[in-house]
Design a protein around this motif. Structure first.
Motif, short mmCIF file in Angstrom:
data_model
loop_
_atom_site.label_atom_id
_atom_site.label_comp_id
_atom_site.label_asym_id
_atom_site.label_seq_id
_atom_site.Cartn_x
_atom_site.Cartn_y
_atom_site.Cartn_z
N GLY A 330 0.79 -1.22 0.00
CA GLY A 330 0.00 0.00 0.00
C GLY A 330 0.82 1.27 0.00
N ARG A 331 2.06 1.20 -0.48
CA ARG A 331 2.91 2.39 -0.54
C ARG A 331 3.97 2.18 -1.60
N GLU A 332 4.60 3.26 -1.99
CA GLU A 332 5.63 3.20 -3.02
C GLU A 332 6.92 2.60 -2.47
N ILE A 333 7.71 2.05 -3.38
CA ILE A 333 9.06 1.60 -3.05
C ILE A 333 10.00 2.78 -3.26
N PHE A 334 10.81 3.09 -2.24
CA PHE A 334 11.69 4.25 -2.31
C PHE A 334 12.83 4.04 -3.30
N ALA A 335 13.40 2.84 -3.30
CA ALA A 335 14.54 2.57 -4.19
C ALA A 335 14.65 1.09 -4.47
N LEU A 336 15.17 0.78 -5.67
CA LEU A 336 15.45 -0.59 -6.07
C LEU A 336 16.96 -0.77 -6.22
N LEU A 337 17.49 -1.80 -5.60
CA LEU A 337 18.91 -2.14 -5.75
C LEU A 337 18.98 -3.41 -6.60
N PRO A 338 19.52 -3.32 -7.80
CA PRO A 338 19.48 -4.47 -8.71
C PRO A 338 20.31 -5.64 -8.21
N ASN A 339 19.90 -6.83 -8.59
CA ASN A 339 20.63 -8.04 -8.23
C ASN A 339 21.95 -8.11 -9.00
#
Length: 411
Positions: A330-339
């Motif tokens: 129910g909220r946005e993801i602040f950041a994605l760290l790629p594999n």
């Protein structure tokens, strides 16, 4: 290091002294070096601690206090003196200024009046440095479970932030039993957080700085204790003082939490301006995120500080989709760290940060992007506030729908 004013205070009146102390301890750009209840002891304290600022309350004995200001001005001219009194008598103000007081403050103090007076002294001492008075940003790194990459996030975010010459960055390893931030940095520290706490009664900025290990990236490290039996000696009150002094000394403080969410972890979380909750796109992690967010909701304002970071994004095998995760949380993801498993194994085994081992890797760029968003402070991006407010009203029901025990209890 940021420009911090070291301050000593004398006031024989217990009530007004405690009030002054409480106000000073709440200011990020002040370190309270000493407080004193006797006028006659204050010159020795000034000589021993050499503070930037001395605050002298006049009300207990105005004549003695003004003579004290004149003596300290003559003997310790590098200490700027502030006179404070409940009286606004013009003759008393004039005598205090003639004796050597730089400013006259009316008690009870108003935050703005004190801040402006200290700003003027800081400007005279440090000049027009842009970092003057810059509040420290405390970033707590929490994991949804063990092994999600919270320590690698703390270390690499810290190194990226430390690259910017405008920043001064410290990292505290609060995983007191099994922390390994020193391994990620290939550091052999001389001192640990246990040593700092043992010297808490005489801790000051100079002693703390000597206790930190500086990495080649510019990041300062305060590691976990070497011996397990030293863990018991680190109490919440001691940790608060250590964090307070680090806040007064650095522009950014990163705290790598344990996975136990102990009293010590909660001290760091409550102090933080941001809490980065590291997760992966699998069911156990997401369930734990929901569980933690429900617990955080019990403390006013805490949930608003939390940002969710998805680590190892793009690891296809069995991962829940990002879209489904966002709908669930129910909220946005602040950041994605790629594999990038191979690079991270090399980084860990070589004891060097990503900015050194793989400066052009997509994972390194993701850390730079995250640091850029965090670097300006809590409100780095206006659209983050929009997302938070957009989803705030529906968060509680979404948490409880995802957590089966809550729906059963309602039924």
């Amino acid at each position: 290091m940021s420009n911090v004013l070291r301050l000593a205070l004398v006031d024989p009146n217990d009530a007004s002294r405690e009030s002054l102390k409480a106000m000073l301890l709440g200011m990020d750009t002040i370190w309270l070096e000493a407080d004193c209840s006797r006028y006659e002891f204050f010159p020795d304290i000034i000589e021993q601690t050499t503070p930037d600022v001395g605050v002298v309350s006049l009300d207990n004995n105005p004549t003695t206090a003004i003579n004290l200001i004149a003596r300290i001005t003559a003997e310790c001219p590098d200490t700027a003196l502030l006179a404070a009194s409940e009286s606004s008598d013009g003759q008393q103000i004039l005598k205090a200024i003639r004796a050597g007081a730089r400013e006259f403050l009316t008690l009870p103090l108003v935050d703005q009046e004190l801040s402006e007076a200290l700003d003027r002294i800081s400007m005279a001492k440090f000049g027009g440095n842009d970092s003057r008075g810059r509040a420290c940003q405390v970033i707590a790194i929490a994991g949804a479970t063990g092994g999600v990459g919270s320590t690698s996030t703390a270390v690499n975010l810290g190194c990226v932030l430390a690259e910017d010459p405008r920043n001064s960055v410290a990292l505290v390893d609060l995983d007191l039993a099994l922390g390994d931030a020193d391994v990620f940095l290939d550091a052999i520290p001389d001192y640990t957080i246990a040593d700092v706490v043992q010297n808490i009664s005489r801790l000051d900025i100079q002693l703390l700085k000597r206790s930190l290990t500086k990495h080649s990236s510019g990041l300062y490290l305060l590691p976990r204790p070497v011996e397990l039996h030293d863990v018991a000696g680190i109490q919440p009150d001691s940790l608060r003082k250590v964090i307070g002094l680090l806040k007064a000394s650095f522009s950014h403080l990163i705290v790598d939490l344990s996975k136990t969410y102990s009293d010590l972890d909660m001290v760091a979380i409550e102090t933080a301006s941001k809490v980065l909750l590291i997760t992966q796109l699998d069911l156990p992690c997401l369930r734990n995120v929901v569980r933690l967010m429900m617990s955080f909701d019990e403390t006013e304002g805490l949930q608003d500080k939390v940002e969710i970071i998805v680590n190892r994004a793009g690891l296809d095998a069995g991962q829940i989709s990002l879209k489904k995760a966002k709908e669930t949380l129910g909220r946005e993801i602040f950041a994605l760290l790629p594999n990038d498993y191979r690079t991270m194994v090399e980084v860990r085994n070589n004891g060097v940060p990503l900015i050194t081992q793989a400066p052009k890797a997509a994972l390194t760029q993701a850390f730079r992007d995250m640091a850029a968003r965090l670097g300006g402070g809590i409100d780095a991006d206006d659209h983050d506030d929009h997302h938070d407010s957009e989803h705030a009203s529906s968060n509680e029901s979404r948490w409880k729908r995802f957590w089966p025990g809550q729906t059963k209890a309602k039924g």
